[in-house]
Write a protein that holds these residues in place. Sequence first.
Motif, PDB file in Angstrom:
ATOM      1  N   ARG A 269       0.825  -1.191   0.000  1.00 15.92           N
ATOM      2  CA  ARG A 269       0.000   0.000   0.000  1.00 15.92           C
ATOM      3  C   ARG A 269       0.875   1.264   0.000  1.00 15.92           C
ATOM      4  O   ARG A 269       0.646   2.206  -0.735  1.00 15.92           O
ATOM      5  N   THR A 270       1.946   1.216   0.853  1.00 16.13           N
ATOM      6  CA  THR A 270       2.827   2.378   0.934  1.00 16.13           C
ATOM      7  C   THR A 270       3.544   2.618  -0.390  1.00 16.13           C
ATOM      8  O   THR A 270       3.623   3.738  -0.887  1.00 16.13           O
TER       9      THR A 270
ATOM     10  N   ASN B  74       1.345   4.015  -2.932  1.00 16.08           N
ATOM     11  CA  ASN B  74       1.126   5.447  -2.721  1.00 16.08           C
ATOM     12  C   ASN B  74       2.210   6.259  -3.425  1.00 16.08           C
ATOM     13  O   ASN B  74       1.932   7.160  -4.211  1.00 16.08           O
TER      14      ASN B  74
ATOM     15  N   THR C 137       2.016   8.345  -7.174  1.00 17.47           N
ATOM     16  CA  THR C 137       2.388   9.758  -7.297  1.00 17.47           C
ATOM     17  C   THR C 137       3.433   9.946  -8.387  1.00 17.47           C
ATOM     18  O   THR C 137       3.311  10.820  -9.242  1.00 17.47           O
TER      19      THR C 137
ATOM     20  N   LYS D 251       0.815  10.948  -0.398  1.00 17.42           N
ATOM     21  CA  LYS D 251      -0.077  11.185   0.744  1.00 17.42           C
ATOM     22  C   LYS D 251       0.661  10.928   2.043  1.00 17.42           C
ATOM     23  O   LYS D 251       1.366   9.935   2.195  1.00 17.42           O
TER      24      LYS D 251
END
Lengths: 461, 228
Positions: free
Chosen positions: A184-185, A188, A192, A206
């Motif tokens: 998930r990280t 993210n 981007t 985020k």
Amino acid sequence: MIPSGLFRSAGFRFGLVYAVLLTISAAALASFLWWFTAGLLDRQTASAIRADAQGLIERFDEGGIAGLVGTIEDRLAANVDDDAIYLLVDPGMNRIAGNLDTWPSIVDKPGEWRQFQVRKTGMRSLALVYGYELPDDFHLLVGRDVQVRVQLGNLLTDALIWAIAIVLAMATAGAILVRSLFRRTVANVSATAAAIASGDFAQRVKVSGRGDEFDQLAEVINDMLDRIGRLMDGVRQVSNAIAHDLRTPITRARARLEEAARTAESSAELHAAIDRATVDLDGIVAVFQALLRIAEIEAGSRRSSFRRVDVVTALDAVADLYGAVAEEKGVTLAVSLPRRLEIDGDGALIQQAVANLVDNAVKFSPEHATVRLLAGQQGRRTWISVEDRGPGIPAPDRAKAIERFYRGDAARGTPGSGLGLALVQAVAQLHGGTLRLEDAAPGLRAVLDLPGGEEAGDRPE
Amino acid sequence: MRILVVEDDKDVAGFVVRGLKETGHIVEHADNGRDGLFMAASENFDAIVLDRMLPGGIDGLKILETLRAQKNAVPVMILSALADVDERVKGLKAGGDDYLTKPFAFAELLARVEALGRRGKAEATQTKLVVEDLELDLLSRQVKRANQKIDLQPREFRLLEYLMRHAGQVVTRTMLLEGVWDYHFDPQTNVIDVHVSRLRQKVDKPFPIPLIHTVRYAGYMLRAEAAS
């Protein structure tokens, strides 16, 4: 079967490493616990039996069979826990003393540990015994009832095995969690990056707000993106500025040369036109150099040349250079500096920045006015201020004044490129400081605020 | 002076070579790195004007480093379009004696090359500089003209010292900024003119013959006879 593609996933590897590490440490902890609980009980029992036997054998050596029998009976009587087991038999294997009826057939050899079921006072129980051979073919059996301890040991062993099983299950669950967290990280950050790569520069990673390492990473990446954004804006601004502001002098120089080529009647006229065009070109080159210098400073590469510098030395040189110029204009340059003021930075750049401020101040000062060059230290910051009694800059225009090519109304008709304050601002930012323009009522106060600094006493001026 | 110009751009080279010849120097020209290195290493020059970016596989810094490795101490003026401070430092570290960025005024180049060529020939142990009736004592830090004492501030003294050390040579404003104030950027106002004019008030005004002359398009020169 695990698909081989899984091993190529960093998330899966992290999860796996987590699970393996957790299992190994849990197993190590369980073994340790077992050794110090169940294992300890066994070892204690064995050593108690040995000590007991040792005492009995000594009694036998001193007092013979009779002494031994007495001692056994004494010990049985004194055994409150009722867990001691003794049996002394004669060469015919008949009981002489002790609390067992017959010599157990399982104890076939002296000098070995045996464990077996006994019936003691009507209760089935478990005994741990050790057989000894005495002189004249007498035999001695010493032991302990270990039913309770074995039960406790089994309980502990079971509990630990269960604990390991639970840990394994939790490790697996944790591994899956770690993997998904990781994915998930990374997703993210990579989302981007992908958005920016495809042109959406406003995207940022985020930040969860937890302040953890991933947040720190996100913040670092965002800072980097902000900086890249500022640099890109700078480049865009410079190209716009070049397009607009250099066009004028280039056009002028070109027109002069063309007109001279067409209409000059004498070589003197031609020379004059060429000279003027050369001056124009020199002006253009100066603007270019100033722009490139600002760009160089903004790129931050000069930070590598930072060292401990004395700001006062740099300011003294500026005061010396511009003092004469001010005097020529009928302006007083009042200087008040501490003896020393050390910061980490680039002395030449600070000098150039302050020179630009003083140059401006002298340029815009009316006659008989005073320009003040002051410096000092406050907390962990160093400030350098240049104050004039000129027309100042109206509050709404102050932010614009530090942009490239800004020329205030008061500046019309004075020489200058409109890059002076932009350079000061770039130098301030390079040092992690700020440039503030304030109303000196009347006039302008420009304050260069730089981090760090050690002052060494005031120097009266 | 015998000067070698290593520059590949035909127009710039022609401009520099013609200019130097007109001012009475003997000039050799190489338009690539290999010839430049060969000539610089095999002949004797009083100064070399060296472009940094050259065709032929050997660039200016390479030539410079090779010369310095051979203990050749010929003064070298580096000419370059690379104006960054870092590039300048790189050039001076490689053994360059001076660094001039393009575009440049010929007068600036000439003044600097002549200053380089004459450097090291005189002075070093001099304790007194004398031009006509003007005397500057480096030990007592006193200045006299026609035996009259002239009071100068420390910076004025250094300015006069610089001019006198280069007596008979053109000294540009940039050279003064660098040599006297150790100031390596272009101030927006012509601060040097103000300082020179103040110096003139003290050194020239009270006396019949001026010594400090303004050289048009170039800078200043301290010398005995009137400016041409």
